[in-house]
Design a protein around this motif. Structure first.
Motif, PDB file in Angstrom:
ATOM      1  N   GLU A 162       0.833  -1.208   0.000  1.00  0.00           N
ATOM      2  CA  GLU A 162       0.000   0.000   0.000  1.00  0.00           C
ATOM      3  C   GLU A 162       0.866   1.255   0.000  1.00  0.00           C
ATOM      4  O   GLU A 162       0.573   2.233  -0.717  1.00  0.00           O
ATOM      5  N   GLU A 163       1.947   1.236   0.802  1.00  0.00           N
ATOM      6  CA  GLU A 163       2.830   2.403   0.803  1.00  0.00           C
ATOM      7  C   GLU A 163       3.466   2.612  -0.571  1.00  0.00           C
ATOM      8  O   GLU A 163       3.570   3.743  -1.056  1.00  0.00           O
ATOM      9  N   VAL A 164       3.889   1.495  -1.195  1.00  0.00           N
ATOM     10  CA  VAL A 164       4.500   1.611  -2.539  1.00  0.00           C
ATOM     11  C   VAL A 164       3.487   2.145  -3.540  1.00  0.00           C
ATOM     12  O   VAL A 164       3.809   3.008  -4.382  1.00  0.00           O
ATOM     13  N   ASP A 165       2.207   1.652  -3.509  1.00  0.00           N
ATOM     14  CA  ASP A 165       1.176   2.151  -4.433  1.00  0.00           C
ATOM     15  C   ASP A 165       0.928   3.636  -4.215  1.00  0.00           C
ATOM     16  O   ASP A 165       0.790   4.411  -5.194  1.00  0.00           O
ATOM     17  N   ALA A 166       0.861   4.053  -2.926  1.00  0.00           N
ATOM     18  CA  ALA A 166       0.629   5.473  -2.655  1.00  0.00           C
ATOM     19  C   ALA A 166       1.793   6.320  -3.167  1.00  0.00           C
ATOM     20  O   ALA A 166       1.586   7.382  -3.774  1.00  0.00           O
ATOM     21  N   LEU A 167       3.004   5.841  -2.939  1.00  0.00           N
ATOM     22  CA  LEU A 167       4.161   6.585  -3.435  1.00  0.00           C
ATOM     23  C   LEU A 167       4.193   6.614  -4.958  1.00  0.00           C
ATOM     24  O   LEU A 167       4.542   7.635  -5.566  1.00  0.00           O
ATOM     25  N   LEU A 168       3.784   5.485  -5.605  1.00  0.00           N
ATOM     26  CA  LEU A 168       3.758   5.443  -7.071  1.00  0.00           C
ATOM     27  C   LEU A 168       2.736   6.428  -7.647  1.00  0.00           C
ATOM     28  O   LEU A 168       3.023   7.166  -8.603  1.00  0.00           O
ATOM     29  N   GLN A 169       1.544   6.461  -7.022  1.00  0.00           N
ATOM     30  CA  GLN A 169       0.529   7.418  -7.490  1.00  0.00           C
ATOM     31  C   GLN A 169       0.982   8.859  -7.279  1.00  0.00           C
ATOM     32  O   GLN A 169       0.791   9.721  -8.148  1.00  0.00           O
ATOM     33  N   ARG A 170       1.601   9.088  -6.125  1.00  0.00           N
ATOM     34  CA  ARG A 170       2.086  10.440  -5.862  1.00  0.00           C
ATOM     35  C   ARG A 170       3.173  10.833  -6.864  1.00  0.00           C
ATOM     36  O   ARG A 170       3.191  11.968  -7.362  1.00  0.00           O
ATOM     37  N   ALA A 171       4.031   9.869  -7.189  1.00  0.00           N
ATOM     38  CA  ALA A 171       5.076  10.155  -8.176  1.00  0.00           C
ATOM     39  C   ALA A 171       4.470  10.446  -9.546  1.00  0.00           C
ATOM     40  O   ALA A 171       4.920  11.338 -10.272  1.00  0.00           O
ATOM     41  N   ARG A 172       3.442   9.661  -9.896  1.00  0.00           N
ATOM     42  CA  ARG A 172       2.801   9.891 -11.194  1.00  0.00           C
ATOM     43  C   ARG A 172       2.130  11.272 -11.248  1.00  0.00           C
ATOM     44  O   ARG A 172       2.222  11.994 -12.249  1.00  0.00           O
ATOM     45  N   ARG A 173       1.430  11.640 -10.157  1.00  0.00           N
ATOM     46  CA  ARG A 173       0.787  12.958 -10.148  1.00  0.00           C
ATOM     47  C   ARG A 173       1.837  14.064 -10.235  1.00  0.00           C
ATOM     48  O   ARG A 173       1.674  15.041 -10.980  1.00  0.00           O
ATOM     49  N   THR A 174       2.901  13.898  -9.452  1.00  0.00           N
ATOM     50  CA  THR A 174       3.949  14.925  -9.476  1.00  0.00           C
ATOM     51  C   THR A 174       4.573  15.036 -10.859  1.00  0.00           C
ATOM     52  O   THR A 174       4.783  16.144 -11.385  1.00  0.00           O
ATOM     53  N   LEU A 175       4.841  13.864 -11.459  1.00  0.00           N
ATOM     54  CA  LEU A 175       5.433  13.885 -12.804  1.00  0.00           C
ATOM     55  C   LEU A 175       4.466  14.485 -13.830  1.00  0.00           C
ATOM     56  O   LEU A 175       4.870  15.226 -14.740  1.00  0.00           O
ATOM     57  N   GLY A 176       3.158  14.190 -13.687  1.00  0.00           N
ATOM     58  CA  GLY A 176       2.163  14.773 -14.618  1.00  0.00           C
ATOM     59  C   GLY A 176       2.119  16.287 -14.506  1.00  0.00           C
ATOM     60  O   GLY A 176       2.056  17.004 -15.516  1.00  0.00           O
ATOM     61  N   HIS A 177       2.155  16.775 -13.223  1.00  0.00           N
ATOM     62  CA  HIS A 177       2.160  18.230 -13.039  1.00  0.00           C
ATOM     63  C   HIS A 177       3.401  18.853 -13.661  1.00  0.00           C
ATOM     64  O   HIS A 177       3.319  19.905 -14.322  1.00  0.00           O
ATOM     65  N   LEU A 178       4.550  18.176 -13.443  1.00  0.00           N
ATOM     66  CA  LEU A 178       5.784  18.711 -14.032  1.00  0.00           C
ATOM     67  C   LEU A 178       5.718  18.722 -15.555  1.00  0.00           C
ATOM     68  O   LEU A 178       6.154  19.691 -16.205  1.00  0.00           O
ATOM     69  N   LEU A 179       5.164  17.643 -16.136  1.00  0.00           N
ATOM     70  CA  LEU A 179       5.049  17.591 -17.593  1.00  0.00           C
ATOM     71  C   LEU A 179       4.077  18.648 -18.125  1.00  0.00           C
ATOM     72  O   LEU A 179       4.319  19.270 -19.180  1.00  0.00           O
ATOM     73  N   ASP A 180       2.970  18.859 -17.401  1.00  0.00           N
ATOM     74  CA  ASP A 180       2.002  19.885 -17.856  1.00  0.00           C
ATOM     75  C   ASP A 180       2.637  21.269 -17.825  1.00  0.00           C
ATOM     76  O   ASP A 180       2.467  22.063 -18.785  1.00  0.00           O
TER      77      ASP A 180
END
Length: 424
Positions: free
Chosen positions: A320-338
Motif C-alpha cells: 500500500e505504501e509503494v502504491d501510494a508513493l507510485l501514485q504520488r510520483a505519477r501525479r507529481t510527474l504529470g504536473h511537471l510535464l504539464d
C-alpha cells in the motif's frame, strides 16, 4: 706424632696397636649418646657388658660398666633404651677392639626426650625443612603406591585392605622395614631410597600403628627427616600417634592420623567417584534441559508475534505504501510535464512571433541579390540586375526595371504598386 714407616722398614702390628691405644687414651672421657642394642649380665661377674649403637648409622661399640652403676639405674636399663653416658674410650691392643668404660649413665627420660626433640624441630625448621611451600600435592589416582611398614603388621593390613576396598585396581610396592628399635631409622631410610628409585611409584606411605614416644623415636631421627626432605616423590606420614607428633609428620607432604586414613588419602573411593560422575551427568542434563526449554520458549514467543504469525501483513502494508508513493510520483510527474508543456508552448509562440517567416506571412518580403545577399538599400543594385524576392511560401525572381530612392522620412503611396520589377 706420625710413625715413620716404609716398605723396607714396616711397623709391626704390636707397634700400630700400641700407637692406636695411646691415641685413644689421650682422647679422655667423653659424653656419648646412643641406643642400647644388647645387655649382657654374666653371673658372678661384677661388670655388665653393653652394646651401644648409633640410631642412624650402622656403628656399634661395646661398653663396660660396673654392676653397682648398672643396678642403680631407675628405671632399669633395657635393650632399645636411649642413654647418654660418660665414658673413657679404651683400645685393647691384644684383641684390636675399641670399648667404652662407662663412669656415668643417664637415662633419657620422656621430658628430656621431648625437649631434645623440640630443639631438633626448631633447628630443622630454621633450615626450612618444614616450609609449607615445599609440600607437594598427592596425585588423584597414583599408578603405584609405595608402602614402608613392618612385615605382617596391622598397619600394613589396614593400608592395603582399605585402599583396595576403595579402589580395587590400585597397585602397591611394599618394602618392609623395622618400625622401632636400633635399626628402624636405617631400614626406613633404605626403604625410602629404594622406592624413590622406582619410576612407577607416585606416592610413598610410611605406616605404623602408633606406640609410645620411645617407640617412635626413629621417626624423629634427623637422618630420616632429611631423607624424606630429599625425596621427589610425595610422602604420607601415617604413624598413628595423636598426642605427640614425630618430626616425620612435619616434613612429610601429607600427615594421616592413622594407616586407615592414609589409605583414604592416597586413592579415591570408586563408589564416591561414580556417584560424583552420576551427579555431574544429571546436573549437566538438567542445565542443558533448562537451556533448551528457555530457547524453545523464546522461539515460541517470537513465532507468536503478529509479524511472524502472519508475515504477509507487513508485505501488504508495504505494498500500500509503494502504491501510494507510485501514485504520488505519477501525479507529481504529470504536473511537471504539464507545466513543461505550457512553458514549451509559450516559448514556441514567442519563437514564432520573432521568426522572420512570421513577418513574411504578414505581407513583407526579403530582397536578395544574385549572390544571395540581402539588399537593404537601392544603392546596392542597378537597373537590369537580377534579384530574388523571398516571400512566405517561396521566391520570386525578377529584374530591376527602375530605381526610386526615397528621402529620409518619406512615405510610399499606399495605393501604388511596385512597378519596378517583373517576373523573370
Amino acid at each position: 706424632m706420625a710413625l715413620q714407616t716404609s716398605p723396607e722398614q714396616p711397623a709391626p702390628v704390636r707397634q700400630i696397636a700400641s700407637a692406636i691405644a695411646g691415641w685413644v687414651d689421650r682422647l679422655g672421657a667423653v659424653w656419648v649418646e646412643g641406643q642400647v642394642a644388647q645387655v649382657n649380665r654374666r653371673p658372678g661377674v661384677g661388670t655388665v657388658f653393653l652394646t651401644l649403637r648409633d640410631a642412624a648409622a650402622d656403628i656399634s661399640v661395646p661398653v663396660t660398666c660396673s654392676r653397682v652403676l648398672f643396678d642403680s639405674l631407675d628405671p632399669p636399663l633395657v635393650e632399645g633404651a636411649s642413654v647418654v653416658l660418660h665414658a673413657k674410650p679404651s683400645y685393647y691392643a691384644n684383641r684390636g677392639t675399641l670399648s667404652l668404660a662407662a663412669r656415668e649413665i643417664r637415662m633419657v627420660g620422656l621430658g628430656e626426650l621431648l625437649a631434645r626433640l623440640e630443639r631438633r624441630r626448631q633447628l630443622l625448621a630454621a633450615e626450612g625443612l618444614f616450609a609449607p611451600e615445599l609440600k607437594r600435592s598427592l596425585p588423584f589416582l597414583p599408578t603405584c603406591v609405595g608402602l614402608v611398614t613392618a612385615p605382617g603388621s596391622a598397619a600394613e593390613r589396614d593400608v592395603l585392605d582399605n585402599a583396595r576396598r576403595r579402589w580395587p585396581s590400585v597397585r602397591f610396592r611394599v618394602v618392609h622395614a623395622a618400625m622401632q628399635g636400633t635399626r628402624a631409622a636405617t631400614e626406613v631410610i633404605e626403604a625410602l631410597e629404594r622406592l624413590e628409585r622406582d619410576p612407577e611409584v607416585d606416592v610413598v606411605v610410611v605406616a605404623r600403628g602408633g606406640g609410645s614416644v620411645e617407640d617412635l623415636l626413629p621417626f624423629s631421627d634427623e637422618a630420616v627427616v632429611r631423607a624424606v626432605h630429599r625425596m621427589r616423590t610425595p610422602v604420607v606420614s601415617a604413624i598413628g600417634h595423636e598426642p605427640d607428633q614425630p618430626l616425620l609428620d612435619l616434613v612429610a607432604d601429607v600427615r594421616a592420623s592413622t594407616p586407615t586414613d592414609a589409605a583414604k588419602l592416597v586413592v579415591p573411593d570408586v563408589a564416591e567417584e561414580v556417584r560424583g560422575v552420576t551427579w555431574a551427568r544429571d546436573r549437566i542434563r538438567a542445565v542443558l534441559g533448562q537451556l533448551v526449554a528457555q530457547e524453545q520458549a523464546g522461539l515460541d514467543a517470537l513465532r507468536s508475534r503478529p509479524a511472524l504469525a502472519e508475515p504477509t501483513t507487513l508485505i501488504g502494508a508495504r505494498v500500500e505504501e509503494v502504491d501510494a508513493l507510485l501514485q504520488r510520483a505519477r501525479r507529481t510527474l504529470g504536473h511537471l510535464l504539464d507545466r513543461a508543456d505550457d512553458d514549451l508552448g509559450h516559448q514556441r509562440a514567442r519563437a514564432r512571433a520573432l521568426s522572420p517567416l512570421a513577418t513574411l506571412e504578414r505581407g513583407y518580403a526579403v530582397l536578395q541579390g544574385a549572390d544571395g545577399q540581402v539588399l537593404t538599400s537601392v544603392a546596392a543594385v542597378a537597373a537590369g540586375d537580377a534579384v530574388a524576392v523571398r516571400v512566405a511560401d517561396g521566391r520570386v525572381h525578377a529584374t530591376v526595371d527602375r530605381l526610386e530612392q526615397l528621402g529620409p522620412g518619406a512615405e510610399e503611396p499606399a495605393d501604388e504598386t511596385d512597378e519596378g520589377a517583373h517576373d523573370g
